[in-house]
Write a protein that holds these residues in place. Structure first.
Motif, mmCIF file in Angstrom:
data_model
loop_
_atom_site.group_PDB
_atom_site.id
_atom_site.type_symbol
_atom_site.label_atom_id
_atom_site.label_comp_id
_atom_site.label_asym_id
_atom_site.label_seq_id
_atom_site.Cartn_x
_atom_site.Cartn_y
_atom_site.Cartn_z
ATOM 1 N N LEU A 96 0.814 -1.218 0.000
ATOM 2 C CA LEU A 96 0.000 0.000 0.000
ATOM 3 C C LEU A 96 0.846 1.266 0.000
ATOM 4 N N THR A 97 2.008 1.222 0.631
ATOM 5 C CA THR A 97 2.793 2.439 0.841
ATOM 6 C C THR A 97 4.028 2.549 -0.051
ATOM 7 N N SER A 98 4.678 1.419 -0.339
ATOM 8 C CA SER A 98 5.886 1.410 -1.180
ATOM 9 C C SER A 98 5.917 0.122 -1.984
ATOM 10 N N GLU A 110 8.203 -4.338 -2.210
ATOM 11 C CA GLU A 110 7.594 -5.523 -1.599
ATOM 12 C C GLU A 110 8.528 -6.733 -1.657
ATOM 13 N N PHE A 111 9.200 -6.942 -2.781
ATOM 14 C CA PHE A 111 10.107 -8.090 -2.876
ATOM 15 C C PHE A 111 11.265 -7.937 -1.890
ATOM 16 N N GLU A 112 11.787 -6.731 -1.770
ATOM 17 C CA GLU A 112 12.857 -6.462 -0.806
ATOM 18 C C GLU A 112 12.383 -6.752 0.609
ATOM 19 N N ALA A 113 11.148 -6.329 0.923
ATOM 20 C CA ALA A 113 10.603 -6.559 2.260
ATOM 21 C C ALA A 113 10.370 -8.044 2.505
ATOM 22 N N VAL A 116 11.672 -4.891 11.285
ATOM 23 C CA VAL A 116 12.244 -5.247 9.981
ATOM 24 C C VAL A 116 11.939 -4.156 8.959
ATOM 25 N N LEU A 117 10.689 -3.694 8.936
ATOM 26 C CA LEU A 117 10.303 -2.653 7.980
ATOM 27 C C LEU A 117 11.027 -1.344 8.269
ATOM 28 N N ASP A 153 9.116 3.328 6.756
ATOM 29 C CA ASP A 153 8.470 3.836 7.968
ATOM 30 C C ASP A 153 6.956 3.927 7.829
ATOM 31 N N ALA A 154 6.481 4.295 6.653
ATOM 32 C CA ALA A 154 5.032 4.407 6.464
ATOM 33 C C ALA A 154 4.361 3.044 6.617
#
Length: 216
Positions: free
Chosen positions: A103-105, A109-112, A136-137, A143-144
Motif C-alpha cells: 500500500l505504501t511502497s 515488496e520483494f525487498e521486504a 524489519v520494515l 516507515d510508512a
C-alpha cells in the motif's frame, strides 16, 4: 514490455525463500517486471502449531532447499523457531506486513519479503510478532508501512484480505499447486503457468522459458 511475472507466494514457505536466491538474476536477465501476490497458504485454516514431527519435516525440507539454492537456514532458526513450541506456524502477520508495504511502497515488496524471510531463516527471529515485523520494515526505511502495521486499520485489513483472495483465485485459475507459483501475464491478460521447479534445478532454463514468453 507489456508482460509481467506474477509471483504467488507465502512468506513462511521455505521454497519461496529458496526462490529468492535465483529470482533476482532471473529478473535482471529478462528485464521482466515482477508482481507479488500473497496466497495466505499458511494463515487462517492453514496455520498450525509447531510440534516435533512438523519441525523435523520442516528442517529436512529446508536442508534440501539449501542444497539446491544456497539459501541459508541457520542453526539459530532451528533452535529459536523450529524448537519453540509456543510459536505457531502462521503467516498471517507477515502477509499483513507485506500488504502494508504494498500500500505504501509497492516497489519494495520483494525487498521486504526477502528481509522478513532472512529475519526468520537466518536470524531466528519470530516473524509471527508484529513488533518483529515492524522493526524489519523500519530497518529497510519503510516507515510508512511500519506505522500502518503498528495499528492495522480497516483499510489495511481489507487490502490484505483482497490480496489474499486474489492470490487464491489466481492459483485456482491457473491450476497452480501450492507456492511458489509463477505465472507469465501477457498484455492481453493471457496467463501462462510456468514450471516453478526449474527456478531451483536449472535457473537458466527458467530464464529461457521467460525469454520465449517475452519475445514479440
Amino acid at each position: 514490455m507489456n508482460k509481467t511475472l506474477v509471483y504467488l507466494y507465502d512468506p513462511l514457505c521455505g521454497w519461496c525463500y529458496g526462490a529468492g536466491g535465483p529470482l533476482p538474476q532471473v529478473l535482471e536477465s529478462t528485464g521482466i517486471a515482477l508482481r507479488l501476490i500473497p496466497t495466505g497458504l499458511f494463515s487462517g485454516s492453514g496455520a498450525r502449531a509447531m510440534d516435533d514431527d512438523f519441525a523435523a519435516y520442516a528442517w529436512s525440507n529446508d536442508q534440501r532447499i539449501e542444497r539446491l539454492t544456497g539459501q541459508v537456514f541457520s542453526e539459530r532458526y532451528r533452535d529459536q523457531i523450529l524448537a519453540d513450541r509456543l510459536q505457531g506456524f502462521d503467516s498471517a502477520p507477515s502477509t499483513l506486513a507485506l500488504s502494508a508495504v504494498s500500500l505504501t511502497s509497492p516497489e519494495h515488496e520483494f525487498e521486504a519479503l526477502k528481509a522478513i524471510q532472512a529475519a526468520r531463516y537466518v536470524d531466528g527471529l519470530d516473524v509471527t510478532r508484529l513488533e518483529t515485523l515492524t522493526a524489519v520494515l523500519e530497518d529497510l526505511g519503510l516507515d510508512a508501512a511500519a506505522q500502518r502495521l503498528t495499528c492495522p486499520d480497516s483499510g489495511l485489513l481489507q487490502a490484505n484480505d483482497d490480496r489474499v483472495g486474489q492470490g487464491r483465485a489466481l492459483l485456482r485459475r491457473v491450476g497452480g499447486r501450492g507456492v511458489p507459483t509463477f505465472v507469465l501475464q501477457q498484455a492481453d491478460s493471457a496467463m501462462q503457468l510456468l514450471p516453478a521447479s526449474a527456478i531451483f534445478s536449472d535457473p537458466q532454463a527458467f530464464i529461457r522459458e521467460l525469454n520465449v514468453g517475452v519475445n514479440p
